[in-house]
Motif scaffolding. Sequence first.
Motif, PDB file in Angstrom:
ATOM      1  N   PHE A   1       0.661  -1.179   0.063  1.00  0.00           N
ATOM      2  CA  PHE A   1      -0.036   0.112   0.084  1.00  0.00           C
ATOM      3  C   PHE A   1       1.009   1.164   0.077  1.00  0.00           C
ATOM      4  CE2 PHE A   1      -2.341   3.472   1.834  1.00  0.00           C
ATOM      5  CZ  PHE A   1      -3.791   3.196   1.245  1.00  0.00           C
ATOM      6  N   ASN A   2       2.050   1.378   0.834  1.00  0.00           N
ATOM      7  CA  ASN A   2       2.685   2.597   1.060  1.00  0.00           C
ATOM      8  C   ASN A   2       3.497   2.750  -0.320  1.00  0.00           C
ATOM      9  OD1 ASN A   2       1.836   3.997   3.181  1.00  0.00           O
ATOM     10  ND2 ASN A   2       2.821   2.675   4.757  1.00  0.00           N
ATOM     11  N   TRP A   3       4.091   1.524  -0.661  1.00  0.00           N
ATOM     12  CA  TRP A   3       4.894   1.714  -1.908  1.00  0.00           C
ATOM     13  C   TRP A   3       4.041   2.629  -3.147  1.00  0.00           C
ATOM     14  CZ3 TRP A   3       7.725  -3.868  -2.529  1.00  0.00           C
ATOM     15  CH2 TRP A   3       8.419  -3.737  -1.370  1.00  0.00           C
ATOM     16  N   HIS A   4       2.897   2.116  -3.311  1.00  0.00           N
ATOM     17  CA  HIS A   4       2.003   2.619  -4.192  1.00  0.00           C
ATOM     18  C   HIS A   4       1.819   3.865  -3.836  1.00  0.00           C
ATOM     19  CE1 HIS A   4       0.661  -0.335  -6.866  1.00  0.00           C
ATOM     20  NE2 HIS A   4       0.490  -1.390  -6.051  1.00  0.00           N
ATOM     21  N   ALA A   5       1.426   4.220  -2.661  1.00  0.00           N
ATOM     22  CA  ALA A   5       0.924   5.750  -2.300  1.00  0.00           C
ATOM     23  C   ALA A   5       2.083   6.796  -2.212  1.00  0.00           C
ATOM     24  CB  ALA A   5       0.286   5.848  -0.492  1.00  0.00           C
ATOM     25  N   PHE A   6       3.333   6.300  -1.787  1.00  0.00           N
ATOM     26  CA  PHE A   6       4.449   7.287  -1.893  1.00  0.00           C
ATOM     27  C   PHE A   6       4.959   7.326  -3.121  1.00  0.00           C
ATOM     28  CE2 PHE A   6       4.270   6.618   2.408  1.00  0.00           C
ATOM     29  CZ  PHE A   6       5.459   7.466   3.162  1.00  0.00           C
ATOM     30  N   LEU A   7       4.844   6.554  -4.305  1.00  0.00           N
ATOM     31  CA  LEU A   7       5.197   6.545  -5.399  1.00  0.00           C
ATOM     32  C   LEU A   7       4.231   7.608  -6.292  1.00  0.00           C
ATOM     33  CD1 LEU A   7       6.058   3.107  -6.560  1.00  0.00           C
ATOM     34  CD2 LEU A   7       7.881   5.144  -6.783  1.00  0.00           C
ATOM     35  N   ASN A   8       3.041   7.547  -5.740  1.00  0.00           N
ATOM     36  CA  ASN A   8       1.828   8.545  -6.446  1.00  0.00           C
ATOM     37  C   ASN A   8       1.705   9.813  -5.795  1.00  0.00           C
ATOM     38  OD1 ASN A   8       0.079   6.935  -8.625  1.00  0.00           O
ATOM     39  ND2 ASN A   8       0.788   5.480  -7.182  1.00  0.00           N
ATOM     40  N   ALA A   9       2.502  10.039  -4.508  1.00  0.00           N
ATOM     41  CA  ALA A   9       2.165  11.524  -3.725  1.00  0.00           C
ATOM     42  C   ALA A   9       3.289  12.440  -4.331  1.00  0.00           C
ATOM     43  CB  ALA A   9       2.517  11.191  -2.351  1.00  0.00           C
ATOM     44  N   ASN A  10       2.831  13.452  -4.415  1.00  0.00           N
ATOM     45  CA  ASN A  10       3.567  14.732  -4.817  1.00  0.00           C
ATOM     46  C   ASN A  10       4.566  15.457  -3.767  1.00  0.00           C
ATOM     47  OD1 ASN A  10       2.723  15.052  -7.661  1.00  0.00           O
ATOM     48  ND2 ASN A  10       0.665  15.858  -7.011  1.00  0.00           N
ATOM     49  N   LYS A  11       3.817  15.017  -2.586  1.00  0.00           N
ATOM     50  CA  LYS A  11       4.579  15.714  -1.230  1.00  0.00           C
ATOM     51  C   LYS A  11       4.363  14.855  -0.204  1.00  0.00           C
ATOM     52  CE  LYS A  11       5.511  20.368   0.722  1.00  0.00           C
ATOM     53  NZ  LYS A  11       5.060  21.791   0.885  1.00  0.00           N
ATOM     54  N   VAL A  12       5.523  14.550   0.631  1.00  0.00           N
ATOM     55  CA  VAL A  12       5.539  13.642   1.745  1.00  0.00           C
ATOM     56  C   VAL A  12       6.105  14.573   2.845  1.00  0.00           C
ATOM     57  CG1 VAL A  12       5.990  11.641   2.946  1.00  0.00           C
ATOM     58  CG2 VAL A  12       5.524  11.652   0.811  1.00  0.00           C
ATOM     59  N   VAL A  13       5.537  14.756   4.071  1.00  0.00           N
ATOM     60  CA  VAL A  13       5.979  15.308   5.178  1.00  0.00           C
ATOM     61  C   VAL A  13       6.156  14.569   6.394  1.00  0.00           C
ATOM     62  CG1 VAL A  13       5.778  17.401   6.677  1.00  0.00           C
ATOM     63  CG2 VAL A  13       5.064  17.736   4.068  1.00  0.00           C
ATOM     64  N   GLY A  14       7.413  14.366   7.098  1.00  0.00           N
ATOM     65  CA  GLY A  14       7.710  14.036   8.255  1.00  0.00           C
ATOM     66  C   GLY A  14       7.543  14.710   9.356  1.00  0.00           C
ATOM     67  N   ILE A  15       6.935  14.480  10.571  1.00  0.00           N
ATOM     68  CA  ILE A  15       6.780  15.229  11.800  1.00  0.00           C
ATOM     69  C   ILE A  15       7.520  14.245  12.828  1.00  0.00           C
ATOM     70  CG2 ILE A  15       4.982  16.572  11.146  1.00  0.00           C
ATOM     71  CD1 ILE A  15       3.162  14.813  12.833  1.00  0.00           C
ATOM     72  N   SER A  16       8.133  15.125  14.158  1.00  0.00           N
ATOM     73  CA  SER A  16       8.748  14.496  15.080  1.00  0.00           C
ATOM     74  C   SER A  16       7.988  13.820  16.162  1.00  0.00           C
ATOM     75  CB  SER A  16       9.896  15.433  15.752  1.00  0.00           C
ATOM     76  OG  SER A  16       9.309  16.788  16.129  1.00  0.00           O
ATOM     77  N   GLU A  17       6.671  14.320  16.022  1.00  0.00           N
ATOM     78  CA  GLU A  17       5.783  14.123  17.224  1.00  0.00           C
ATOM     79  C   GLU A  17       5.299  12.530  17.110  1.00  0.00           C
ATOM     80  OE1 GLU A  17       5.311  18.363  16.953  1.00  0.00           O
ATOM     81  OE2 GLU A  17       5.321  16.400  15.603  1.00  0.00           O
TER      82      GLU A  17
END
Length: 304
Positions: free
Chosen positions: A180-196
């Motif tokens: 699921f995440n391989w598909h989602a990340f390949l199709n995403a234009n922007k991914v953001v990480g947070i420290s919380e």
Amino acid sequence: MLVSVIIPMYNAEKYLDNLYASLQYQEYDNLEIIFVDNNSQDHSYEKACFFAKNDPRVRVLKEPTQGVSYARKKGFHASNGEYLYFIDSDECVAPNGISYLVETAIKTNADIVEGNYNTYLNDHQLATIVRRSVEKSPYSKWEVHGLESISAPLWQHLYRKSCIKDNFFVPLNQFEDHLFNWHAFLNANKVVGISESVYFYQMKDSGLSSNHYAVEPYTFMHYAVKLYQECIKMGWMEQYENSLNRLILKQLLFLKLKLASLYHGAEKSPYSYSRLKEMKQEVDDIIRLLNLNEAVNCKQKVVR
């Protein structure tokens, strides 16, 4: 902004009070809470219906027992939110976890927001899993090398619904999060990480035993190869080939080790001896096809 929280459940009655409480007391309350019951044999469905009677945000769907991916897909189709948050029925969302994810999504216009999580065993905290050493600031883009370090659990991520497609939900009960995440990340234009930390992950004493893991990797392999073929079709191979090779090879090598364990009788096998032999040969053929030298390097890393 409406967030659809999708919760597949099967015989989760004893966990639902804690789960629902963790949602009920979230600071961010513009939620649509969708329970999808997979024909539970306890009172999970009745308990979720009780929540729905007292909370207009709650909806309950009842489906045949067809696995977690099927339930998530049903929830996805029924959802109305701009963003989706998939969680497990036997765990809890961290206080203000959804707020952290939503605030970042709004601020950065990210398609996916990834948080950290705390791990517990029998209610004792073991660790805080920090996948990224980042402040609350976006990555400019999800770089190619990042594919190999994608965190698998869906409950660690908030997803823009318009970026999710039906074929992301593969009919597996293990490893389905990876695909699921391989598909989602390949199709995403922007991914953001947070420290919380956004989630409390509860390890179970029984857990997913090695026997359980041995049942589905073979099917996983075929879906991974389909993803590879999709990247070829979309013209992404020049950009993603090396990264995808390593991702798929890592899983193939894990599968190879599992099949070897079954083949030699170290674990109970759901397959016949002749079928195991055929599966081993297919895995070996695919490994050679992708990249034999890189497969050896991956194996050395796994062994270490």
